[in-house]
Enzyme design. Structure first.
Site, PDB file in Angstrom:
ATOM      1  N   HIS A  68     -27.132  23.413  -7.666  1.00  0.00           N
ATOM      2  CA  HIS A  68     -26.451  23.057  -8.920  1.00  0.00           C
ATOM      3  C   HIS A  68     -25.032  22.576  -8.629  1.00  0.00           C
ATOM      4  CE1 HIS A  68     -29.580  24.337 -11.700  1.00  0.00           C
ATOM      5  NE2 HIS A  68     -29.759  25.407 -10.945  1.00  0.00           N
ATOM      6  N   ASP A  72     -29.088  30.346  -7.388  1.00  0.00           N
ATOM      7  CA  ASP A  72     -30.429  30.087  -7.923  1.00  0.00           C
ATOM      8  C   ASP A  72     -30.833  28.637  -7.739  1.00  0.00           C
ATOM      9  OD1 ASP A  72     -28.313  29.504  -9.828  1.00  0.00           O
ATOM     10  OD2 ASP A  72     -29.912  28.980 -11.233  1.00  0.00           O
ATOM     11  N   GLU A  73     -32.123  28.401  -7.780  1.00  0.00           N
ATOM     12  CA  GLU A  73     -32.720  27.069  -7.856  1.00  0.00           C
ATOM     13  C   GLU A  73     -32.075  26.078  -6.882  1.00  0.00           C
ATOM     14  OE1 GLU A  73     -34.203  27.040 -12.500  1.00  0.00           O
ATOM     15  OE2 GLU A  73     -32.171  26.366 -12.080  1.00  0.00           O
ATOM     16  N   CYS A  74     -32.049  26.468  -5.618  1.00  0.00           N
ATOM     17  CA  CYS A  74     -31.484  25.576  -4.596  1.00  0.00           C
ATOM     18  C   CYS A  74     -32.616  24.892  -3.839  1.00  0.00           C
ATOM     19  CB  CYS A  74     -30.606  26.373  -3.631  1.00  0.00           C
ATOM     20  SG  CYS A  74     -29.907  25.341  -2.304  1.00  0.00           S
TER      21      CYS A  74
END
Length: 539
Positions: free
Chosen positions: A270, A333-335
């Site tokens: 992100h 998160d969400e890497c």
């Protein structure tokens, strides 16, 4: 004897029902004993406190000022005198816990007992809710009986961490609204504001050493219209960020309401807005990055070069100077791992450090940041992906992909905060999507939020101590205005507050719903744009 026992049971049930249906406090107190009569606020009522305590005086004045605004009674705040009547008196009891209080309302006086100022503050939140809803009005209201029903309340929170997160990366909100958001948190005895400040779609905090973060990273050329995948855009530049002075102003304001502000700086994923400003921090330094105009997860992430760690440490140093919070949130998160897999530098680094895959490379990245944050006397917190590849030594885990992350963290003797999507993601629809404003999807009615029990049965008594609290999250992809945020947050955040504060044994949705029908009148006076689907009976 049996008849007597039955009669006593009926009396107890009657008193319990009376207390719950007459004293409409949210979150419901640990113990409330109703008594006869009322205390009447008059122009001669005084709020009295221990001589010489400036902070206690400030808290008492917060209460008096609100009463005076809505009633015009002109209550005075003064040092205590012996034998006073017609007073709201603040007394000290060092044996109570920090956030506990005892509130006694009799026809002659109101007494608040607490260890210190947090307890006094939370007692006042309950006392305000014993008064007519008009007490929350911002203008003088006529023809109201300023009375509080007599009772004795003994109260303390179930969990130490009681949080609500607001994402300002997707959509930016002015300081005036952030303060209002904090006000409503405090009314509900929530004590943590998690401020999600950076995203692919916008960097929202001024960092003096890296001015391009806000000059470039805070602006996107346009914004997606409708749900993800429509490929329709509004063609309007969008931007905004908080100066460091504004950050200080918000932190000071929150502190005055006993709300801790936890900043979140997203890494290693992100990160597109940061890379648009400083492309050398990515795995493709020659690429022209742009602040993202749509939602979702994006492949552009920080590359674990020494230059990147220097940048992040510089950023976090400025962040920690602005936020006194013990916790510093780093996302995690969400890497996506695509660019790391394709990067010769990353693959060489993995071989050199003995890392078997890209998940362990993320763990390496997080551990570096954890070590730095710890060296500054702070604690790192991250979403549950930080468990992947091995949990960093000092990390606290925020469990969002269900409860498994929290369970895993607690079993490794790490603290965890439960914030599962199925109960606490307030960007989900709360009623029939056909009748509701655009939302990300999913279905989370008020009753389901309220049904959540934070303590996993899988944990031992010792491991359960590591579940330190709960949090709900307001992700703002589809919330462009403050009114929209309020609509999605309340009343579901009220349910969160009751789960976080009140004893498990007192949870009763039907009773909560009855109290909320009174509580929303307070929200109306505070000009909170809540969703009334639960009142209208929409399913």
């Amino acid at each position: 004897m049996k008849k007597l026992f039955t009669l006593l049971c009926l009396i107890c049930i009657s008193v319990s029902a009376f207390s719950q249906n007459t004293y409409n406090i949210v979150p419901v107190p640990q113990k409330l004993v109703p008594q006869s009569g009322v205390f009447k606020l008059t122009k001669d009522t005084k709020v009295v406190f221990k001589t010489g305590d400036n902070e206690t005086q400030r808290i008492a004045k917060l209460f008096a000022d609100q009463i005076n605004t809505s009633s015009g009674l002109n209550l005075q705040v003064k040092p205590a005198s012996t034998g006073s009547s017609n007073v709201v008196e603040l007394k000290n009891n060092a044996a109570l816990s920090d956030e506990a209080y005892v509130l006694e309302v009799t026809p002659k006086k109101i007494t608040i007992t607490a260890k210190g100022n947090k307890g006094y503050f939370y007692a006042f939140q309950s006392l305000m809710q014993l008064l007519p809803a008009e007490v929350f009005s911002s203008v003088k209201v006529s023809d109201v009986k300023w009375e509080a029903p007599a009772c004795k309340i003994e109260d303390a929170p179930r969990y130490a961490y009681r949080g609500l997160m607001l994402d300002v990366g997707r959509h930016f909100f002015p300081v005036t609204f952030i303060k209002k958001f904090i006000d409503i948190l405090a009314l509900h005895k929530l004590n943590t504001f998690h401020w999600h400040l950076t995203e692919d779609q916008g960097w929202r905090i001024e960092i003096k050493k890296y001015p391009l973060l806000t000059q470039i990273g805070s602006k996107r050329k346009e914004t997606l219209v409708g749900h993800y995948g429509t490929n329709k855009y509004d063609g309007k530049e969008y931007g905004g960020f908080y100066t460091q002075e504004e950050i200080k102003e918000v932190v000071a304001y929150a502190t005055s309401k006993f709300v801790n502000v936890i900043p979140e700086i997203e890494l290693p994923g992100h990160a597109t807005a940061a890379l648009a400003a400083y492309p050398q921090l990515g795995c493709n330094p020659d690429k022209i990055y742009q602040v993202v105009t749509t939602w979702g997860v994006h492949d552009d992430v920080f590359c674990p070069r020494e230059e990147t760690f220097t940048f992040l440490e510089d950023v976090l140093t400025e962040v920690m100077a602005l936020f006194p919070s013990q916790y510093i949130h780093i996302g995690g998160d969400e890497c996506p791992k695509k660019q790391w897999k394709e990067s010769r530098f990353c693959q060489d680094l993995m071989k050199r450090e003995g890392l078997k895959d890209e998940h362990e490379l993320q763990s390496y990245f997080i551990r570096r940041i954890d070590k730095f944050i710890t060296s500054k006397g702070r604690k790192m917190i991250g979403w549950d992906e930080i468990l992947e590849g091995g949990l960093s030594p000092n990390a606290t885990v925020m469990s969002w992909r269900g409860i498994e992350g929290g369970i895993a963290a607690a079993k490794e003797n790490h603290d965890a905060i439960m914030t599962p999507t199925g109960y606490f993601y307030l960007d989900y629809y709360q009623a029939d999507p056909k009748t509701e404003p655009l939302a990300i999807g999913g279905y989370l009615p008020l009753e389901k939020t309220y049904s959540y029990e934070p303590m996993p049965k899988e944990l031992t008594a010792e491991q359960q101590k590591h579940i330190i609290g709960i949090q709900a999250n307001v992700w703002t992809e589809y919330m462009a205005t403050p009114e929209y945020v309020e609509y999605m947050a309340y009343p579901r955040a009220s349910a969160l507050a009751e789960i976080a504060w009140s004893p498990k044994e007192l949870k009763n949705y039907q009773d909560f719903e009855k109290r909320m029908k009174v509580h929303v009148k307070r929200l109306e006076k505070l000009k909170v744009n809540f969703c009334n689907a639960f009142i209208a009976g929409k399913k």
